[in-house]
Write a protein that holds these residues in place. Structure first.
Motif, PDB file in Angstrom:
ATOM      1  N   VAL A 266       0.843  -1.198   0.000  1.00 21.91           N
ATOM      2  CA  VAL A 266       0.000   0.000   0.000  1.00 21.91           C
ATOM      3  C   VAL A 266       0.875   1.243   0.000  1.00 21.91           C
ATOM      4  CG1 VAL A 266      -1.809   1.263   1.246  1.00 21.91           C
ATOM      5  CG2 VAL A 266      -1.788  -1.247   1.256  1.00 21.91           C
ATOM      6  N   SER A 267       0.491   2.223  -0.828  1.00 24.37           N
ATOM      7  CA  SER A 267       1.193   3.506  -0.871  1.00 24.37           C
ATOM      8  C   SER A 267       0.171   4.625  -0.960  1.00 24.37           C
ATOM      9  CB  SER A 267       2.134   3.554  -2.081  1.00 24.37           C
ATOM     10  OG  SER A 267       2.741   4.834  -2.193  1.00 24.37           O
ATOM     11  N   ASN A 268       0.253   5.564  -0.044  1.00 24.31           N
ATOM     12  CA  ASN A 268      -0.666   6.713  -0.022  1.00 24.31           C
ATOM     13  C   ASN A 268      -2.131   6.279  -0.096  1.00 24.31           C
ATOM     14  OD1 ASN A 268       1.447   8.635   0.089  1.00 24.31           O
ATOM     15  ND2 ASN A 268       1.707   8.513  -2.136  1.00 24.31           N
ATOM     16  N   GLY A 269      -2.453   5.225   0.633  1.00 28.49           N
ATOM     17  CA  GLY A 269      -3.828   4.759   0.706  1.00 28.49           C
ATOM     18  C   GLY A 269      -4.286   3.914  -0.465  1.00 28.49           C
ATOM     19  N   LYS A 270      -3.420   3.666  -1.451  1.00 29.34           N
ATOM     20  CA  LYS A 270      -3.776   2.863  -2.622  1.00 29.34           C
ATOM     21  C   LYS A 270      -3.029   1.529  -2.585  1.00 29.34           C
ATOM     22  CE  LYS A 270      -4.780   6.744  -5.714  1.00 29.34           C
ATOM     23  NZ  LYS A 270      -6.198   6.459  -5.875  1.00 29.34           N
ATOM     24  N   THR A 271      -3.726   0.457  -2.914  1.00 32.33           N
ATOM     25  CA  THR A 271      -3.110  -0.862  -2.983  1.00 32.33           C
ATOM     26  C   THR A 271      -2.445  -1.000  -4.336  1.00 32.33           C
ATOM     27  OG1 THR A 271      -4.843  -1.733  -1.540  1.00 32.33           O
ATOM     28  CG2 THR A 271      -3.518  -3.336  -2.752  1.00 32.33           C
ATOM     29  N   ILE A 272      -1.114  -1.143  -4.345  1.00 33.38           N
ATOM     30  CA  ILE A 272      -0.355  -1.033  -5.596  1.00 33.38           C
ATOM     31  C   ILE A 272       0.280  -2.344  -6.049  1.00 33.38           C
ATOM     32  CG2 ILE A 272       0.112   1.422  -5.254  1.00 33.38           C
ATOM     33  CD1 ILE A 272       2.924   0.661  -4.280  1.00 33.38           C
ATOM     34  N   ALA A 273       0.343  -3.350  -5.188  1.00 34.36           N
ATOM     35  CA  ALA A 273       0.971  -4.611  -5.584  1.00 34.36           C
ATOM     36  C   ALA A 273       0.627  -5.695  -4.578  1.00 34.36           C
ATOM     37  CB  ALA A 273       2.492  -4.467  -5.701  1.00 34.36           C
TER      38      ALA A 273
END
Length: 202
Positions: A78-85
């Motif tokens: 998770v980065s900045n509230g977004k699931t990225i991987a």
């Protein structure tokens, strides 16, 4: 709805961090835009959960969720509230090792499925262990909410990259999802067996 998680290896995050940091520095081909913008300082990992799998043979033989084979540990990145991987650790004798870092649609789809479950009135007040189910031969991936209370039913939420022709992203009981998976598995196995016979010359 409340989620529980299995007891994870204590050194799992420590094992995963170097591979994750290397990927953040590389930002190579195939990495999604959110991952490309991420830095080590703004990345976090979810609590880990287990992957499980069923084969065509399992499905055509009428085997259910209780026969699913145990697989890798999964961590959402998770980065900045977004699931990225989605990051994976594989168990090896006495240890775990880095297995894969997936930048495709599955990670974001997992987050969306969990939000769907959290907002589902039918799941309120119930407790589930978070799992993910794979039927690779059918390109099926589903978030598996395993009921902690024996009185409750397990719930499966198909996510991308599952073909929409097979199942949509909604809550299914085990019975309903197997009503879709089993005929698809039977058809796929029949085609595979026919191809095998043709290749063998029989």
């Amino acid at each position: 709805m409340q989620l529980t998680y299995p007891m994870a290896p204590s050194h799992g995050v420590h094992t995963l961090r170097p591979a994750l940091q290397a990927a953040l520095q590389t930002k190579g081909f195939g990495i999604n835009s959110q991952f490309a913008k991420a830095t080590a300082s703004n990345v976090s990992l979810s609590r880990p959960y287990r992957g499980y799998s069923l084969s065509l043979e399992d499905l055509t033989q009428g085997k259910g969720l209780n026969h699913a084979a145990l697989g890798n540990w999964h961590y959402l990145v998770v980065s900045n509230g977004k699931t990225i991987a989605d990051a994976e650790l594989a168990e090896v004798p006495g240890n775990v090792e880095f297995s894969a870092l997936n930048h495709g649609v599955m990670a974001a789809a997992t987050a969306s499925a969990l939000k769907l479950a959290e907002n589902a009135a039918s799941l309120k007040g119930k407790t589930y262990e978070l799992r993910v189910l794979f039927v690779s031969a059918l390109h099926f991936v589903g978030i598996w909410l395993h009921a902690v209370d024996a009185a409750d039913e397990d719930v499966i939420i198909p996510i991308e990259p599952t073909p929409k022709s097979l199942a949509s992203t909604q809550l299914y009981s085990a019975a309903k999802i197997f009503a879709l998976l089993t005929p698809a598995a039977q058809q796929a196995k029949a085609l595979f067996d026919a191809d095998t016979r043709g290749l063998s010359g029989n």
